[in-house]
Design a protein around this motif. Structure first.
Motif, PDB file in Angstrom:
ATOM      1  N   ALA A  16       0.837  -1.207   0.000  1.00 22.21           N
ATOM      2  CA  ALA A  16       0.000   0.000   0.000  1.00 22.21           C
ATOM      3  C   ALA A  16       0.870   1.254   0.000  1.00 22.21           C
ATOM      4  CB  ALA A  16      -0.932  -0.002   1.207  1.00 22.21           C
ATOM      5  N   GLY A  17       1.951   1.242   0.772  1.00 18.66           N
ATOM      6  CA  GLY A  17       2.853   2.393   0.805  1.00 18.66           C
ATOM      7  C   GLY A  17       3.424   2.700  -0.567  1.00 18.66           C
ATOM      8  N   THR A  18       3.843   1.664  -1.268  1.00 21.41           N
ATOM      9  CA  THR A  18       4.381   1.847  -2.620  1.00 21.41           C
ATOM     10  C   THR A  18       3.306   2.360  -3.568  1.00 21.41           C
ATOM     11  OG1 THR A  18       5.992   0.084  -2.260  1.00 21.41           O
ATOM     12  CG2 THR A  18       5.523   0.678  -4.541  1.00 21.41           C
ATOM     13  N   ALA A  19       2.122   1.769  -3.500  1.00 20.27           N
ATOM     14  CA  ALA A  19       1.024   2.169  -4.392  1.00 20.27           C
ATOM     15  C   ALA A  19       0.609   3.614  -4.151  1.00 20.27           C
ATOM     16  CB  ALA A  19      -0.165   1.238  -4.196  1.00 20.27           C
ATOM     17  N   ILE A  20       0.548   4.023  -2.897  1.00 18.37           N
ATOM     18  CA  ILE A  20       0.141   5.395  -2.579  1.00 18.37           C
ATOM     19  C   ILE A  20       1.225   6.383  -2.995  1.00 18.37           C
ATOM     20  CG2 ILE A  20      -0.362   6.977  -0.677  1.00 18.37           C
ATOM     21  CD1 ILE A  20      -1.841   4.558   0.635  1.00 18.37           C
ATOM     22  N   LEU A  57      -0.746   2.727   7.986  1.00 23.70           N
ATOM     23  CA  LEU A  57       0.428   3.027   7.177  1.00 23.70           C
ATOM     24  C   LEU A  57       1.158   4.267   7.680  1.00 23.70           C
ATOM     25  CD1 LEU A  57       2.045   2.365   4.588  1.00 23.70           C
ATOM     26  CD2 LEU A  57       0.475   3.857   3.358  1.00 23.70           C
ATOM     27  N   LEU A  58       0.410   5.286   8.064  1.00 25.91           N
ATOM     28  CA  LEU A  58       1.004   6.575   8.400  1.00 25.91           C
ATOM     29  C   LEU A  58       1.302   6.746   9.885  1.00 25.91           C
ATOM     30  CD1 LEU A  58      -1.294   8.815   6.155  1.00 25.91           C
ATOM     31  CD2 LEU A  58       0.905   7.783   5.574  1.00 25.91           C
ATOM     32  N   HIS A  59       0.781   5.851  10.712  1.00 23.66           N
ATOM     33  CA  HIS A  59       0.918   5.986  12.165  1.00 23.66           C
ATOM     34  C   HIS A  59       2.377   6.180  12.596  1.00 23.66           C
ATOM     35  CE1 HIS A  59      -0.197   5.552  16.359  1.00 23.66           C
ATOM     36  NE2 HIS A  59       0.827   4.740  16.493  1.00 23.66           N
ATOM     37  N   THR A  60       3.265   5.383  12.058  1.00 19.41           N
ATOM     38  CA  THR A  60       4.680   5.482  12.431  1.00 19.41           C
ATOM     39  C   THR A  60       5.244   6.835  12.039  1.00 19.41           C
ATOM     40  OG1 THR A  60       4.964   3.100  12.236  1.00 19.41           O
ATOM     41  CG2 THR A  60       6.954   4.431  12.122  1.00 19.41           C
ATOM     42  N   SER A  61       4.908   7.295  10.832  1.00 13.51           N
ATOM     43  CA  SER A  61       5.412   8.590  10.379  1.00 13.51           C
ATOM     44  C   SER A  61       4.883   9.733  11.235  1.00 13.51           C
ATOM     45  CB  SER A  61       5.030   8.828   8.922  1.00 13.51           C
ATOM     46  OG  SER A  61       5.632   7.870   8.089  1.00 13.51           O
ATOM     47  N   PHE A  62       3.605   9.672  11.597  1.00 13.31           N
ATOM     48  CA  PHE A  62       3.042  10.690  12.478  1.00 13.31           C
ATOM     49  C   PHE A  62       3.817  10.716  13.797  1.00 13.31           C
ATOM     50  CE2 PHE A  62      -1.212  10.332  10.207  1.00 13.31           C
ATOM     51  CZ  PHE A  62      -1.200  11.625   9.721  1.00 13.31           C
ATOM     52  N   GLY A  63       4.058   9.532  14.330  1.00  9.09           N
ATOM     53  CA  GLY A  63       4.793   9.440  15.589  1.00  9.09           C
ATOM     54  C   GLY A  63       6.204   9.988  15.474  1.00  9.09           C
ATOM     55  N   GLU A  64       6.864   9.690  14.360  1.00  9.33           N
ATOM     56  CA  GLU A  64       8.232  10.175  14.156  1.00  9.33           C
ATOM     57  C   GLU A  64       8.271  11.702  14.048  1.00  9.33           C
ATOM     58  OE1 GLU A  64       9.427   8.002  10.695  1.00  9.33           O
ATOM     59  OE2 GLU A  64       9.898   6.181  11.848  1.00  9.33           O
ATOM     60  N   LEU A  65       7.307  12.279  13.329  1.00  7.76           N
ATOM     61  CA  LEU A  65       7.271  13.734  13.183  1.00  7.76           C
ATOM     62  C   LEU A  65       6.942  14.412  14.509  1.00  7.76           C
ATOM     63  CD1 LEU A  65       5.491  14.009   9.726  1.00  7.76           C
ATOM     64  CD2 LEU A  65       7.836  14.734  10.249  1.00  7.76           C
ATOM     65  N   VAL A  90       6.602  18.915   5.377  1.00  7.80           N
ATOM     66  CA  VAL A  90       6.291  19.119   3.959  1.00  7.80           C
ATOM     67  C   VAL A  90       6.889  17.992   3.124  1.00  7.80           C
ATOM     68  CG1 VAL A  90       6.666  20.621   1.963  1.00  7.80           C
ATOM     69  CG2 VAL A  90       5.981  21.614   4.166  1.00  7.80           C
ATOM     70  N   ALA A  91       8.133  17.619   3.410  1.00 12.23           N
ATOM     71  CA  ALA A  91       8.781  16.533   2.661  1.00 12.23           C
ATOM     72  C   ALA A  91       7.997  15.236   2.823  1.00 12.23           C
ATOM     73  CB  ALA A  91      10.217  16.351   3.133  1.00 12.23           C
ATOM     74  N   TRP A  92       7.551  14.945   4.038  1.00 11.32           N
ATOM     75  CA  TRP A  92       6.802  13.715   4.286  1.00 11.32           C
ATOM     76  C   TRP A  92       5.458  13.732   3.577  1.00 11.32           C
ATOM     77  CZ3 TRP A  92       2.140  13.151   6.932  1.00 11.32           C
ATOM     78  CH2 TRP A  92       1.727  11.822   7.074  1.00 11.32           C
ATOM     79  N   THR A  93       4.717  14.840   3.670  1.00  6.02           N
ATOM     80  CA  THR A  93       3.397  14.881   3.050  1.00  6.02           C
ATOM     81  C   THR A  93       3.490  14.841   1.531  1.00  6.02           C
ATOM     82  OG1 THR A  93       3.349  17.296   3.256  1.00  6.02           O
ATOM     83  CG2 THR A  93       2.207  16.044   4.946  1.00  6.02           C
ATOM     84  N   THR A  94       4.580  15.316   0.985  1.00  5.96           N
ATOM     85  CA  THR A  94       4.776  15.263  -0.465  1.00  5.96           C
ATOM     86  C   THR A  94       5.012  13.828  -0.920  1.00  5.96           C
ATOM     87  OG1 THR A  94       5.689  17.493  -0.431  1.00  5.96           O
ATOM     88  CG2 THR A  94       6.136  16.189  -2.378  1.00  5.96           C
ATOM     89  N   GLU A  95       5.583  13.012  -0.040  1.00 12.59           N
ATOM     90  CA  GLU A  95       5.858  11.608  -0.379  1.00 12.59           C
ATOM     91  C   GLU A  95       4.572  10.837  -0.668  1.00 12.59           C
ATOM     92  OE1 GLU A  95       7.751   7.700   1.818  1.00 12.59           O
ATOM     93  OE2 GLU A  95       8.347   9.677   2.505  1.00 12.59           O
ATOM     94  N   TYR A  96       3.521  11.108   0.097  1.00 17.19           N
ATOM     95  CA  TYR A  96       2.241  10.431  -0.089  1.00 17.19           C
ATOM     96  C   TYR A  96       1.259  11.405  -0.737  1.00 17.19           C
ATOM     97  CZ  TYR A  96       4.030   6.780   2.941  1.00 17.19           C
ATOM     98  OH  TYR A  96       4.782   5.769   3.486  1.00 17.19           O
ATOM     99  N   ARG A  97       1.183  11.361  -2.049  1.00 21.13           N
ATOM    100  CA  ARG A  97       0.355  12.320  -2.790  1.00 21.13           C
ATOM    101  C   ARG A  97      -1.100  12.277  -2.333  1.00 21.13           C
ATOM    102  NH1 ARG A  97       0.065  11.745  -8.526  1.00 21.13           N
ATOM    103  NH2 ARG A  97       0.017   9.534  -8.141  1.00 21.13           N
TER     104      ARG A  97
END
Length: 196
Positions: A16-20, A57-65, A90-97
């Motif tokens: 899913a991460g790759t597809a998104i 999918l995004l939980h870890t990234s939210f926690g890291e930020l 901004v860099a993270w949110t750009t990764e997941y369009r």
């Protein structure tokens, strides 16, 4: 959760991460299931809604930020911490369009699977902004909601092929408009007062 079920779940999340990343958050759940070589029913058993899949999918990234905001708060000047965190978001949110559209909606929707993570992330940014405001290095007429909106706007710019080459420049323009003394963060020095 059984080991094989966890393995399947982790595999679906990776796919899913790759597809998104490739197609954006509106990618078909059927397409994700097909790519993961599982049935749609299996995907929906693990993730009953698109938001549930995105939250996992995004939980870890939210926690890291959120953790990064805490680290910056104690190790950097208020202005540098704010700009560094803003750049990372901004860099993270750009990764997941397209994720910023979902995040903006989730902030207002307490039933959203993304709500709690988005509120926590916005609060982390608001603390950095308040710290910079208290130090006199950030304008005082914006708040955490405004900062969250600016992240979404900057991420949208990065998603537009015709604007993406200007994204870094426009980030600098926006960051300098948030700060009351932007030159000090660029050079690490406070410029001498101008003489009229």
């Amino acid at each position: 959760m059984r080991a094989d079920a966890k393995k399947n779940r982790d595999h679906v999340l990776a796919v899913a991460g790759t597809a998104i990343t490739e197609q954006g958050v509106d990618v078909s759940l059927r397409d994700i299931a097909r790519r993961a070589d599982v049935g749609l029913a299996t995907l929906l058993r693990h993730f009953p809604t698109r938001e549930a899949l995105l939250e996992a999918l995004l939980h870890t990234s939210f926690g890291e930020l959120t953790a990064k905001a805490g680290e910056l708060e104690t190790s950097n000047s208020p202005a540098d911490a704010l700009v560094s965190w803003l750049r990372d978001c901004v860099a993270w949110t750009t990764e997941y369009r397209g994720v910023t559209v979902l995040m903006a909606a989730a902030i207002e929707d307490t039933d959203s699977a993304l709500h709690a993570s988005c509120v926590t992330l916005r609060a982390a940014g608001a603390r950095l902004l308040a710290r910079a405001q208290a130090a006199g290095t950030a304008r005082t007429d914006i708040d955490g909601t405004d900062l969250f909106a600016l992240i979404a706007a900057l991420a949208w710019i990065g998603d537009q092929p015709s604007l993406a080459p200007r994204a870094d420049h426009l980030f600098d323009v926006v960051a300098s408009s948030i700060l009351t003394n932007p030159a000090s963060t660029a050079t690490g020095e406070t410029p001498a007062p101008s003489r009229s």
